[in-house]
Write an enzyme that holds these catalytic residues in place. Structure first.
Site, short mmCIF file in Angstrom:
data_model
loop_
_atom_site.label_atom_id
_atom_site.label_comp_id
_atom_site.label_asym_id
_atom_site.label_seq_id
_atom_site.Cartn_x
_atom_site.Cartn_y
_atom_site.Cartn_z
CG ASP A 10 -0.47 0.35 2.51
OD1 ASP A 10 0.76 0.58 2.63
OD2 ASP A 10 -1.26 0.43 3.47
CB CYS A 67 0.61 -2.14 4.77
SG CYS A 67 0.48 -2.95 6.37
N GLY A 68 2.16 0.01 5.98
CA GLY A 68 2.89 0.88 6.90
C GLY A 68 3.58 0.10 8.01
CB THR A 69 2.41 -1.68 10.88
OG1 THR A 69 1.15 -2.21 10.40
CG2 THR A 69 2.20 -0.30 11.48
N GLY A 70 3.01 -3.47 8.17
CA GLY A 70 3.00 -4.89 7.76
C GLY A 70 1.88 -5.67 8.43
N GLY A 72 -1.64 -4.90 8.93
CA GLY A 72 -2.93 -5.02 8.25
C GLY A 72 -2.85 -5.89 7.01
CG HIS A 100 10.51 -24.13 12.98
ND1 HIS A 100 10.61 -23.89 14.33
CD2 HIS A 100 11.56 -24.93 12.67
CE1 HIS A 100 11.67 -24.53 14.82
NE2 HIS A 100 12.27 -25.15 13.83
NE ARG A 111 3.22 5.10 6.89
CZ ARG A 111 1.91 5.15 6.67
NH1 ARG A 111 1.07 4.63 7.54
NH2 ARG A 111 1.43 5.72 5.57
CG HIS A 135 9.04 -28.00 12.05
ND1 HIS A 135 8.72 -27.31 13.20
CD2 HIS A 135 10.30 -28.46 12.23
CE1 HIS A 135 9.74 -27.34 14.03
NE2 HIS A 135 10.72 -28.04 13.47
C1 RB5 Z 1 -2.25 3.06 6.18
O1 RB5 Z 1 -2.27 4.35 6.69
C2 RB5 Z 1 -1.85 2.07 7.27
O2 RB5 Z 1 -2.89 1.88 8.15
C3 RB5 Z 1 -1.41 0.76 6.66
O3 RB5 Z 1 -0.34 0.98 5.81
C4 RB5 Z 1 -0.95 -0.30 7.63
O4 RB5 Z 1 0.02 0.19 8.50
C5 RB5 Z 1 -2.01 -1.04 8.34
O5 RB5 Z 1 -1.77 -2.04 9.02
#
Ligand code: RB5
Length: 147
Positions: A10, A67-70, A72, A100, A111, A135
């Protein structure tokens, strides 16, 4: 010879995705980029959906979603039958996700400040082999949860 990898991100990780694509290409992989390639806002479940469905065509060695955090996008990927997506946090986790869990997807956050470089984590995943044995029994039980 290196195989094919499918990757999607994203807007929170499109730059990280470009870095990973460059790395994979330098290692000889053929990379299918499912987007996005701009900072314009999109919904990560949509990217997880198109990237995982492309993987399920059977052409790919593994997939990557970011994504931003991976978080979602990995949650979304794991909703799709046949996908085992590991949100890896360091080189050890990246290696073990193959050894495993026989993960077929790895996820990263654009991010997130990782202790190891993302490209080193990708390499650890690529270089690892699934151990099988007990495994395999556990991975089979993971997949049975889909039913
Ligand atoms: C988008 O702003 C952010 O929510 C998405 O990239 C992600 O971090 C969600 O888990």
């Amino acid at each position: 010879m290196a195989g094919k990898v499918v990757i999607g991100a994203d807007h929170g990780a499109f730059e990280l995705k470009e870095k990973i694509i460059g790395h994979l290409k330098s290692k000889g992989f053929s990379v299918k980029n499912m987007g996005v390639d701009t900072p314009d806002s999109v919904d990560y479940p949509d990217i997880a959906g198109i990237t995982c469905r492309e993987y399920l065509t059977g052409e790919y060695e593994f997939g990557i979603v970011c994504c931003g955090t991976g978080i979602g996008i990995s949650i979304s990927a794991n909703k799709i039958d046949g996908i085992r997506c590991a949100l890896v946090q360091n080189i050890f986790a990246a290696e073990m996700s193959k050894v495993h869990n026989n993960a077929n997807f790895i996820a990263f956050g654009g991010r997130i400040d990782y202790p190891d470089s993302v490209t080193d984590m990708v390499d650890a995943f690529i270089d690892a082999d699934f151990e099988g044995g007990r495994h395999l029994r556990r991975v089979d039980k993971i997949m049975a949860l889909e039913k």
